[in-house]
Scaffold this motif. Structure first.
Motif, PDB file in Angstrom:
ATOM      1  N   UNK A  30       0.801  -1.246  -0.065  1.00  0.00           N
ATOM      2  CA  UNK A  30      -0.003   0.014   0.023  1.00  0.00           C
ATOM      3  C   UNK A  30       0.701   1.228  -0.047  1.00  0.00           C
ATOM      4  N   UNK A  31       0.376   2.121  -0.705  1.00  0.00           N
ATOM      5  CA  UNK A  31       1.119   3.494  -0.846  1.00  0.00           C
ATOM      6  C   UNK A  31       0.194   4.571  -0.856  1.00  0.00           C
ATOM      7  N   UNK A  80       2.529  12.881   8.623  1.00  0.00           N
ATOM      8  CA  UNK A  80       1.927  11.656   8.497  1.00  0.00           C
ATOM      9  C   UNK A  80       1.884  11.384   7.003  1.00  0.00           C
ATOM     10  N   UNK A  81       1.565  10.178   6.318  1.00  0.00           N
ATOM     11  CA  UNK A  81       1.412  10.144   4.999  1.00  0.00           C
ATOM     12  C   UNK A  81       0.175  10.832   4.530  1.00  0.00           C
ATOM     13  N   UNK A  82      -0.796  10.996   5.216  1.00  0.00           N
ATOM     14  CA  UNK A  82      -1.889  11.770   4.922  1.00  0.00           C
ATOM     15  C   UNK A  82      -2.022  13.280   4.593  1.00  0.00           C
ATOM     16  N   UNK A 125       8.221  11.528   5.799  1.00  0.00           N
ATOM     17  CA  UNK A 125       6.984  10.716   6.040  1.00  0.00           C
ATOM     18  C   UNK A 125       7.241   9.604   7.062  1.00  0.00           C
ATOM     19  N   UNK A 126       6.486   9.711   8.285  1.00  0.00           N
ATOM     20  CA  UNK A 126       6.604   8.502   9.117  1.00  0.00           C
ATOM     21  C   UNK A 126       5.722   7.556   8.613  1.00  0.00           C
ATOM     22  N   UNK A 185       0.571   2.485   7.815  1.00  0.00           N
ATOM     23  CA  UNK A 185       0.333   1.398   8.549  1.00  0.00           C
ATOM     24  C   UNK A 185      -1.118   1.501   9.163  1.00  0.00           C
ATOM     25  N   UNK A 186      -0.990   2.391  10.084  1.00  0.00           N
ATOM     26  CA  UNK A 186      -2.144   2.616  10.877  1.00  0.00           C
ATOM     27  C   UNK A 186      -3.335   2.901  10.088  1.00  0.00           C
TER      28      UNK A 186
END
Length: 356
Positions: free
Chosen positions: A4-5, A323-325, A345-346, A351-352
């Motif tokens: 996922x990415x 965060x990725x978002x 990016x963490x 993953x969360x």
């Protein structure tokens, strides 16, 4: 295997969650869970189609730090559980003179080196997907050891591009103790250039258009700061520098910086502007035997050398983790130069999200 990415699906839409396949590890492959991925301005340019040639969907990211989860049967350099890095390349032809010399970034094989993203995926077909993802599989020849402390791993990620992009020309042009070195620009690249050149023993001067960056430049290791918009201050630099590293990725007049070089001095460009720089004065080059050059990242062996140098000198990037978002907000802030000096990016945030 599915991973996922986040991907850009077009030049004018936000990055969004994206699931795709990674290959199963082959005999020489290393499988890596990505912990952190730096955000490079190249990611923004590519995702938003500003350089042309973007292959969508595009999963950017080429400043990767992660943990090995599996290795192929012929892998001898890495083991499960080891902390590793992946930079801008995941393959090259391996046979041309540049590859044979360990300068894979200048590969002259068909298509040149294979980028970590937006390159030709010779295993699965299509194009490569980068580090804005949970997992990646890379041939061991393009994986790097990361020996920094665990607490510093997020700040190590930008070394895989910003670090090597500045280290390579400083090393190639033999920057060292007693030399006067100028660094033009104090962003993601420039702040690394200051740290590395100072660690090499050079006396560093930062050229910036922003007077309010003086204290930050000095804190990074610079000895002097010159406001490049001040014509009188620039004129006073004439003939002062052995080497200038120009990190600015916007079109600008190169002559004031070339004139600041000593006889036989060199200015190296590492930023790629959207529009060409005005042509410099030939006289300024000829009458002092000055050189204007360029440099592109570094080979795998040199990138490992850079990581070890930075470990030994306690060098990491100055970062802000996100965060990725929040990637599109980060891109918008990058356009405004609103970061000191690199977003990272963490990937736990990704993953969360997947687990929710």
């Amino acid at each position: 295997m599915q991973t996922h990415g986040y991907a850009a699906h077009s030049a004018d839409t936000p990055l969004a969650p994206f699931s795709f396949d990674r290959r199963e590890p082959g005999p020489t492959d290393v499988a890596i869970d990505i912990l952190f991925c730096g955000v490079c301005h190249s990611d923004l340019h590519t995702a938003r189609g500003e350089w042309g040639g973007t292959l969508y969907p595009c999963v950017p990211g080429h400043e990767i730090v992660g943990r090995v989860t599996a290795v192929g049967s012929d892998v001898s350099l890495f083991s499960v559980g080891q902390t590793v890095g992946v930079g801008c390349m995941v393959d090259s032809c391996g046979h041309c003179p540049s590859c044979q010399d360990g300068e894979e970034q200048y590969c002259t094989g068909e298509g040149g080196f294979i980028g970590t993203y937006n390159g030709h995926d010779k295993h699965l077909g299509g194009h490569t997907f980068g580090g804005y993802s949970a997992h990646i599989v890379v041939d061991q020849g393009f994986v790097l050891r990361v020996d920094h402390d665990e607490k510093d791993l997020a700040a190590v990620a930008p070394l895989l591009c910003a670090g090597i992009t500045t280290y390579s020309p400083l090393r190639h042009w033999k920057v060292g103790p007693g030399q006067q070195v100028g660094v033009v620009g104090l962003g993601g690249l420039g702040h690394m250039g200051v740290k590395i050149a100072a660690a090499m023993g050079a006396e560093v001067t930062v050229f910036t258009t922003s007077p309010d960056k003086r204290e930050a430049a000095l804190a990074l290791g610079a000895k002097d700061v010159v406001v490049s918009r001040d014509a009188e201050a620039m004129a006073a630099q004439a003939g002062r520098f052995d080497f200038i590293l120009n990190t600015v990725a916007a079109s600008h007049n190169l002559d004031p910086f070339l004139n600041a070089l000593k006889r036989d001095g060199t200015m190296v460009l590492v930023g790629v502007p959207e529009e060409a720089h005005p042509s410099p004065s030939v006289g300024g080059l000829i009458f002092r035997r000055r050189a204007l050059a360029g440099s592109l990242i570094g080979g795998i062996a040199e990138t490992q050398e850079m990581l070890d140098f930075c470990r030994d000198h306690g060098i990491t990037a100055d970062i802000e983790t996100i965060p990725m978002q929040a990637i599109d907000k980060a891109y918008d802030r990058m356009v405004r130069s609103d970061v000191k000096y690199r977003f990272v990016i963490d990937m736990q945030s990704l993953r969360d999200e997947v687990a929710a």
